[in-house]
Write a protein that holds these residues in place. Structure first.
Motif, mmCIF file in Angstrom:
data_model
loop_
_atom_site.group_PDB
_atom_site.id
_atom_site.type_symbol
_atom_site.label_atom_id
_atom_site.label_comp_id
_atom_site.label_asym_id
_atom_site.label_seq_id
_atom_site.Cartn_x
_atom_site.Cartn_y
_atom_site.Cartn_z
ATOM 1 N N PRO A 111 -5.718 -1.517 8.726
ATOM 2 C CA PRO A 111 -5.134 -0.469 7.889
ATOM 3 C C PRO A 111 -3.646 -0.223 8.196
ATOM 4 O O PRO A 111 -3.226 -0.361 9.345
ATOM 5 N N VAL A 112 -2.930 0.135 7.143
ATOM 6 C CA VAL A 112 -1.527 0.554 7.280
ATOM 7 C C VAL A 112 -1.431 1.908 6.575
ATOM 8 O O VAL A 112 -1.830 2.025 5.407
ATOM 9 N N ALA A 113 -0.909 2.904 7.257
ATOM 10 C CA ALA A 113 -0.827 4.245 6.662
ATOM 11 C C ALA A 113 -0.013 4.216 5.364
ATOM 12 O O ALA A 113 -0.382 4.855 4.374
ATOM 13 N N ALA A 114 1.081 3.454 5.353
ATOM 14 C CA ALA A 114 1.971 3.422 4.185
ATOM 15 C C ALA A 114 1.244 2.926 2.943
ATOM 16 O O ALA A 114 1.356 3.520 1.862
ATOM 17 N N VAL A 115 0.500 1.851 3.079
ATOM 18 C CA VAL A 115 -0.171 1.255 1.918
ATOM 19 C C VAL A 115 -1.337 2.143 1.471
ATOM 20 O O VAL A 115 -1.567 2.334 0.273
ATOM 21 N N THR A 116 -2.044 2.717 2.441
ATOM 22 C CA THR A 116 -3.150 3.619 2.118
ATOM 23 C C THR A 116 -2.611 4.805 1.306
ATOM 24 O O THR A 116 -3.170 5.190 0.273
ATOM 25 N N ALA A 117 -1.483 5.361 1.763
ATOM 26 C CA ALA A 117 -0.881 6.507 1.076
ATOM 27 C C ALA A 117 -0.378 6.117 -0.310
ATOM 28 O O ALA A 117 -0.572 6.859 -1.280
ATOM 29 N N LEU A 118 0.239 4.969 -0.394
ATOM 30 C CA LEU A 118 0.792 4.506 -1.675
ATOM 31 C C LEU A 118 -0.307 4.460 -2.733
ATOM 32 O O LEU A 118 -0.127 4.931 -3.859
ATOM 33 N N VAL A 119 -1.457 3.925 -2.357
ATOM 34 C CA VAL A 119 -2.564 3.822 -3.308
ATOM 35 C C VAL A 119 -3.064 5.222 -3.665
ATOM 36 O O VAL A 119 -3.343 5.522 -4.821
ATOM 37 N N MET A 120 -3.130 6.106 -2.668
ATOM 38 C CA MET A 120 -3.594 7.484 -2.903
ATOM 39 C C MET A 120 -2.604 8.281 -3.752
ATOM 40 O O MET A 120 -2.985 9.249 -4.405
ATOM 41 N N SER A 121 -1.336 7.905 -3.707
ATOM 42 C CA SER A 121 -0.285 8.757 -4.282
ATOM 43 C C SER A 121 -0.381 8.895 -5.800
ATOM 44 O O SER A 121 0.020 9.906 -6.365
ATOM 45 N N GLY A 122 -0.863 7.867 -6.468
ATOM 46 C CA GLY A 122 -0.861 7.884 -7.932
ATOM 47 C C GLY A 122 0.494 7.469 -8.488
ATOM 48 O O GLY A 122 0.670 7.379 -9.698
ATOM 49 N N LEU A 123 1.458 7.191 -7.619
ATOM 50 C CA LEU A 123 2.768 6.722 -8.083
ATOM 51 C C LEU A 123 2.698 5.201 -8.291
ATOM 52 O O LEU A 123 1.715 4.560 -7.890
ATOM 53 N N SER A 124 3.734 4.657 -8.893
ATOM 54 C CA SER A 124 3.708 3.227 -9.197
ATOM 55 C C SER A 124 3.559 2.389 -7.917
ATOM 56 O O SER A 124 4.285 2.595 -6.939
ATOM 57 N N THR A 125 2.614 1.461 -7.967
ATOM 58 C CA THR A 125 2.430 0.559 -6.820
ATOM 59 C C THR A 125 2.989 -0.830 -7.139
ATOM 60 O O THR A 125 2.920 -1.726 -6.309
#
Ligand code: SAM
Length: 286
Positions: A111-125
């Motif tokens: 796991p990487v916190a950044a990628v986990t958050a990015l997916v959770m964010s709802g912002l463009s991935t």
């Protein structure tokens, strides 16, 4: 052989079976904090491992030592306190050393916190910019904050809870107030929380709510880089001439524009001199 092994960012269930297996097989484990990794190994039922500390402040000397072990055929696993090694954590230098010294290494992803958050964010991935931690203070921090304005991609930042309010104020100053953001806290843990709101609303929210736990901030971009380089260059030149006409000394102009644009003082100084010289020459030609 060196194994860079990803470990959970909170939830022990996220350790992979391959990570567990290789930690169990390693002759030695290089880790940031031997107590933290000791707890992980205990949870995994792995005993009797030789742990050596490898962190930001001893990486030069310990890196060379680890390479020596690897060259003797010792299998070394490297882990950080949480998440992927080398991502805002030690590991990058070890990879470089292995490449330079012809030592074999591989990565066991986790796991990487950044990628986990990015997916959770709802912002463009589709495109994203990983910023990680901004420098703590001073001109390096200001420069990075200015640089953030240029990105067209979702921005992913790490921030300590006691600095979150300051970060929000700084983002507001840089013009991000109306941009959407996601504040992702305690990811994968029991009290995981994602708050999605504009930066301006977050300023108000976190005035009333004490930021606690580990945070990743995902941010909609300003995309000032929509401007062409030519437009930027012209705007800088115009500003130099305007400031000069107001009587400002060259050094002061360079300092001011260096801070505004993130270009180094030395480079800006040379640019100001060049422009003023060419302006003088042009006037001489007339
Ligand atoms: N190597 C790690 C990774 O792969 O994400 C990052 C390590 S960095 C030293 C620690 C920072 O990551 C924290 O300050 C926080 O910003 C972020 N972080 C780590 N775990 C987190 C979690 N469970 N929830 C939210 N943020 C987390």
């Amino acid at each position: 052989m060196l194994y860079l092994i990803g470990t959970p960012i909170g939830n022990m269930g996220d350790i992979s079976s391959r990570a567990t297996e290789l930690l169990g097989q390693a002759d030695m484990i290089a880790c940031e904090d031997t107590r933290v990794t000791g707890i992980l190994l205990k949870e995994l039922g792995i005993e009797g491992k030789r742990l050596i500390s490898y962190h930001e402040h001893n990486k030069a000397s310990k890196g060379a030592e680890i390479i020596k072990f690897l060259k003797q055929g010792i299998n070394v696993a490297q882990v950080s306190d949480a998440g992927m090694p080398a991502i805002s954590d030690p590991g990058e230098d070890l990879v470089r050393l292995c490449i330079d010294e012809g030592v074999e290494f591989t990565v066991i992803p986790g796991p990487v916190a950044a990628v986990t958050a990015l997916v959770m964010s709802g912002l463009s991935t589709r495109y994203y910019h990983y910023e990680g931690f901004l420098p703590n203070s001073g001109s390096d921090r200001r420069k990075r904050l200015k640089k953030l304005k240029e990105y067209d991609e979702t921005i992913v930042l790490y921030e300590a809870p006691h600095r979150l309010r300051r970060l929000l104020d700084e983002l507001t100053e840089e013009g991000f107030g109306e941009k959407q953001a996601a504040f992702c806290r305690e990811l994968t843990k029991k009290y995981e929380e994602v708050i999605r709101m504009t930066v301006a609303d977050a300023v108000e929210y976190y005035e009333k709510t004490e930021p606690r736990g580990e945070f990743v901030v995902c941010l909609e971009p300003l995309g000032i880089s929509g401007k062409t380089k030519e437009t930027d260059d012209k705007a800088i030149d115009d500003e130099i001439l305007r400031l000069r006409a107001s009587g400002m000394p060259v050094k002061k102009i360079s300092e001011l524009l260096s801070s505004d644009t993130g270009v180094s003082k030395k480079e800006m100084y040379a640019r100001v001199l060049n422009l003023l010289k060419s302006e003088d020459n042009d006037r001489g030609d007339l």
